[in-house]
Scaffold this active site. Sequence first.
Site, short mmCIF file in Angstrom:
data_model
loop_
_atom_site.label_atom_id
_atom_site.label_comp_id
_atom_site.label_asym_id
_atom_site.label_seq_id
_atom_site.Cartn_x
_atom_site.Cartn_y
_atom_site.Cartn_z
N ASP A 37 0.83 -1.21 0.00
CA ASP A 37 0.00 0.00 0.00
C ASP A 37 0.86 1.26 0.00
OD1 ASP A 37 -2.32 1.58 0.28
OD2 ASP A 37 -2.11 1.58 2.46
N GLU A 49 3.11 -8.36 7.22
CA GLU A 49 1.85 -8.97 6.81
C GLU A 49 1.98 -9.96 5.67
OE1 GLU A 49 -1.13 -5.96 6.20
OE2 GLU A 49 -1.15 -5.39 8.31
N TYR A 68 -7.05 -3.16 12.43
CA TYR A 68 -7.80 -1.95 12.06
C TYR A 68 -9.28 -2.13 12.42
CZ TYR A 68 -3.62 -0.21 9.82
OH TYR A 68 -2.35 0.25 9.59
N GLU A 105 0.64 -1.64 14.24
CA GLU A 105 -0.13 -0.69 13.42
C GLU A 105 -1.53 -0.62 13.97
OE1 GLU A 105 -0.37 -1.39 9.16
OE2 GLU A 105 1.76 -1.87 9.03
C1 GCB Z 1 -1.57 -2.35 6.74
C2 GCB Z 1 -0.27 -2.29 6.02
C3 GCB Z 1 0.10 -0.88 5.60
C4 GCB Z 1 -1.13 -0.16 5.06
C5 GCB Z 1 -2.15 -0.06 6.16
C6 GCB Z 1 -3.45 0.59 5.67
O1 GCB Z 1 -1.88 -3.27 7.42
O2 GCB Z 1 0.78 -2.87 6.74
O3 GCB Z 1 1.10 -0.96 4.63
O4 GCB Z 1 -0.83 1.10 4.55
O5 GCB Z 1 -2.48 -1.34 6.62
O6 GCB Z 1 -3.62 1.79 5.83
O7 GCB Z 1 -4.27 -0.13 5.12
#
Ligand code: GCB
Length: 635
Positions: free
Chosen positions: A203, A443, A496, A532
């Site tokens: 990403d 990941e 997330y 994260e």
């Molecule tokens: C993740 C990734 C990261 C992305 C982020 C996102 O899990 O490790 O590279 O930018 O989520 O914002 O989706």
Amino acid sequence: EQRSPTTYYVRKGPSAGHAYHSCGMLFPRESSSREIKELNGLWNFRADHSLNRNLGFEQAWYKSRLAESGPVIDMPVPASYNDITQDPRLRDFIGWVWYEREVLVPSGWVSEGTRVVLRVGSAHYYSVVWVNGIKVMEHEGGHLPFEAEIVEVLRNNPGGACRITIAVNNTLTLQTLPPGTIQHIDDPTRYPADYVVQNTNFDFFNYAGLHRPVMLYTTPKAYVDDITVLTTFADNIGLLSYQVSVLGSPNPTVTVTLSDKGGRCVASSTGPSGVLKVTDANLWWPYLMHENPGYLYSMGVSWAGSVYEDVYALPVGIRTVQVTNTQFLLNNKPFYFHGVNKHEDADIRGKGLDWPLMVKDFNLLKWLGANSFRTSHYPYAEEIMQMADRHGIVVIDECPGVGIKDIRSFGNASLSHHLAVMDELVRRDKNHASVVMWSVANEPAAEMPPAGFYFKTLMAHTKSLDPTRPVTFITDSNFARDKGAPYVDVICVNSYFSWYHDPGHLEVIPFQLNTQFENWYGKYQKPIIQSEYGADVVPGLHTDPPMMFTEEYQKMVLQNYHDVFDRKRKEYVIGELIWNFADFMTAQTVTRVVGNKKGIFSRQRHPKAGAFLLRERYWRLANETGLLPVGAKYP
Ligand code: GCB
């Protein structure tokens, strides 16, 4: 150099570039025996737009001045080339681009007894380098330096002229890091002729070009090639065991001295390996953990023979790292990571090294009260690592193992390349006090059957390269099915909640985050970092009640995560790294608004509301978990 039409975007196999394992990769530094010539600035540039991208090789563009074989444009180095012009074909270019720079070399450099080395800080991703039309090296992989001795080539060309040509290919394959696929679409009813796209599973925008400084430097013919320093301490005595390798001389007399910040010599030794003892040692402490963070000594390494002598000064910090079931110990004291994930990313220069940006980012980290960052998702510039050393910012050092999702990327070719990249990364960064842990991937598809052997091998290899630092990879897999987790020292989890899962439902966070931690700790009894978490914000969007993409929503996500962290950090959670420090560019998709907006700072480094919330928290955490006098305040 012939490439067949069916493989025209793809360069040679990854193994081609790894001829340099046995050598060191010391950062070039000037000394009484070494000179440097930086080649930053404007280079000539041409993208090979020919159908098979192979015209440059067919016509041997490296044989003469690039301007003789076609039109050239100005290209700044270091910088990504993608955002420099208004041409969408260059922004989204796939294949070979050509850089060229002419430089005059001082006559003393080509004298007997001098080595001249051409060093590229990083180039994305595959490079072939010529000097005066003669090929001097190839290298696979971005983010890491490579170099070659060129003095023989220069000697053949009196007058000191040195024409450097670098062809760089940004294509990614299933065996590169990061992996990717090149897709040819042959459907004249729906796509233009000869349609090719690069697919990736990460990403961030796939910036390419000469991203870090290119330089020439000299050493004597017999020279200090590598230094390895391991540090520990007992009571007030600091112990540095060192190993120096000198190449070009059979029996070098090596002298090592250690100077403190004031330039006073505090220890010395002779011989290519030994131990330096420092009484009343100043340990290397993280920012906000100690009143005097980032203390560095200077280790002067020299060797002298009857004809040559070489001098190199390496900054070193004395500190230890250790992991228990529930804690991360730095100098035997519990360390809590309150920090960020970053990217090398900015307007116009893309991933190019940029001094103002770098200093600004460290100032923002300090403003924020951050004591750490992870080099998501690839090794950062050496200049950044040196800043981290000096400012006491703790680093989790990640290799470019991002987006390993296809089962074919777990094969032998991928694994052996991945091992080689870890060789290069550890070789480059082993002496940085700021680096406290290696991350071998982000990941990956860790639930796939071959992932177990793959990560077992990769992590064992990394530990064999560096027995002093813990090793991890960053996971988003299910705790029960993750096949790599058994081999890590610290569990690093990304999640997330209320964003990709249950979007808009902040109320799920306390439950799901608590369950996440309990599951992982219950299975492994290893300390956990939330590596994260976060939410996108288009700066300036506001709603109440909070809705996704507003400043209020990001704050609420953070707040809800923090409540759980505060409970769990009393048990086994040892850190939290926000995703992300700043907004950054990505490929275009329906979930991205001119890039990823999960920054707490905009791409131009202006704070969003979440930055102020995090700042209050990080300073409070510093007061609670650091060793500063209670009540230490905002700067
Ligand atoms: C993740 C990734 C990261 C992305 C982020 C996102 O899990 O490790 O590279 O930018 O989520 O914002 O989706």
